[in-house]
Design an enzyme around this catalytic site. Structure first.
Site, PDB file in Angstrom:
ATOM      1  N   HIS A 220      21.223 -79.323  10.615  1.00 18.60           N
ATOM      2  CA  HIS A 220      21.715 -79.644   9.280  1.00 18.60           C
ATOM      3  C   HIS A 220      23.231 -79.739   9.339  1.00 18.60           C
ATOM      4  CE1 HIS A 220      17.694 -78.236   8.159  1.00 18.60           C
ATOM      5  NE2 HIS A 220      17.869 -78.767   6.970  1.00 18.60           N
ATOM      6  N   LYS A 224      25.473 -75.827   5.647  1.00 18.66           N
ATOM      7  CA  LYS A 224      24.227 -75.084   5.375  1.00 18.66           C
ATOM      8  C   LYS A 224      24.291 -73.752   6.106  1.00 18.66           C
ATOM      9  CE  LYS A 224      19.173 -75.260   5.526  1.00 18.66           C
ATOM     10  NZ  LYS A 224      19.052 -74.657   4.185  1.00 18.66           N
TER      11      LYS A 224
END
Length: 338
Positions: A220, A224
């Site tokens: 990600h 995140k």
């Protein structure tokens, strides 16, 4: 479908009748009697049996409070709310240290409420919008305190923030009398369908992959903070299929160079948002391999699924459904996603 514009309907009933219909928060109601009858008591008495009460009912639009803006996922959801013609609440909760005091989505301006004002802000929004659903895309550390506050305020919510304690969230909903909630680690309906497929396979064929080894890698954007909730859910299914693997063993990739080199993430989505997952299974002797992948560029699929969940939850609340706690698989099963 949400009501984009206020609709006015007139209903006529004998003036002496007692209304028995319960209050519907979707409808704002006002009543009046003829001013001519008020000025002429004699005429009023003589026409009492023919007098009517005029009730104006104006449909109340579904409003959505998106907490976590100006964060990327919350911002994408706010844009989707406006795109679908729903009302975007004009205040939102944000975290400490956010420099901006306002956020704008599709021409709708939203004031940002800092932590010390969160409780008061929720009350203001509940008072202002009779038909309100809250969306939470904040931070893992804020997820559980926020859910407690939503439940105490009597506000139904959709939480897409991952990393919180889901069991505690469910308890908060159970303790409330009229709060409905969707709690899910992933709002993308195709990804949800994949999760459901893995869950069904684990239920139907427990232990089918016993003895196999598995590696799980997810990539990600660097912002995140936690391990993918989707990966955790899928690992749970693999565990029931007989694989010895712990969620702590999921390999979390957040470095741009590794994401592009190892996971084949397009460069333009390194910071713009991506969710790439690979689950690789190998038989004990190495002669058989299985690989499952789901790779998403951007945030549009999650924003669309989130607003689907909002509209579904609004319908369940209106019906007074005895079930008040849902996940996205529940919604997918009963056709609640457009």
């Amino acid at each position: 479908m949400p009501i984009a514009n206020s609709v006015v309907a007139f209903s006529l009933a004998p003036a002496l009748a007692s209304p028995t219909q319960r209050f519907n928060p979707r409808l704002a109601t006002s009543s009046f009697t003829s001013p001519q009858l008020q000025r002429s008591p004699d005429r009023a008495r003589s026409t009492q049996r023919r007098a009517v009460l005029v009730t104006i009912q104006m449909a109340v639009d579904l409003a959505v409070m998106v907490n976590g803006v100006p964060g990327n996922m919350a911002a994408a959801t706010a844009e989707e709310v406006v795109r679908r013609g729903l009302v975007l609440a004009d205040e939102a909760l944000t975290g400490p240290g956010v420099a901006n005091s306002h956020f704008e989505a599709g021409g709708s301006k939203v004031s940002l409420s800092t932590p010390e004002d969160h409780t008061a802000c929720l009350k203001r929004m509940k008072d202002k919008y009779p038909r309100l659903i809250v969306v939470d895309y904040t931070h893992p550390s804020a997820a559980n305190p926020n859910v407690e506050n939503y439940a105490k305020a009597g506000l139904s919510f959709v939480i897409g923030t991952t990393g919180g304690n889901v069991d505690d969230m469910k308890k908060a909903v159970d303790k409330s009398s009229d709060v409905y909630a969707v709690i899910a680690p992933n709002m993308g309906k195709q990804i949800v369908a994949f999760q459901a497929m893995m869950d069904m396979m684990a239920n139907e064929f427990p232990g089918a992959f016993k003895g196999y080894k598995i590696t799980v890698k997810e990539s990600h954007q660097a912002t995140k903070a936690d391990t993918s909730g989707t990966a955790k859910a899928v690992v749970n299914s693999f565990s029931r299929l007989g694989l010895d693997f712990d969620v702590e063993d999921i390999e979390k990739v957040r470095e741009a160079s590794r994401s592009m080199r190892e996971m084949q993430v397009p460069e333009e989505y390194i910071t713009a948002g991506h969710a790439f997952h690979t689950y690789h299974l190998t038989s004990p002797d190495g002669s058989v391999n299985f690989e499952f992948q789901h790779n998403v560029c951007g945030r549009g699929v999650y924003a669309a699924g989130t607003v689907d969940a909002v509209q579904f939850l609004d319908k369940q609340k209106e019906k007074g459904d005895s079930t008040r706690l849902f996940n996205m698989i529940d919604i997918l099963r009963i056709g609640g996603m457009s």
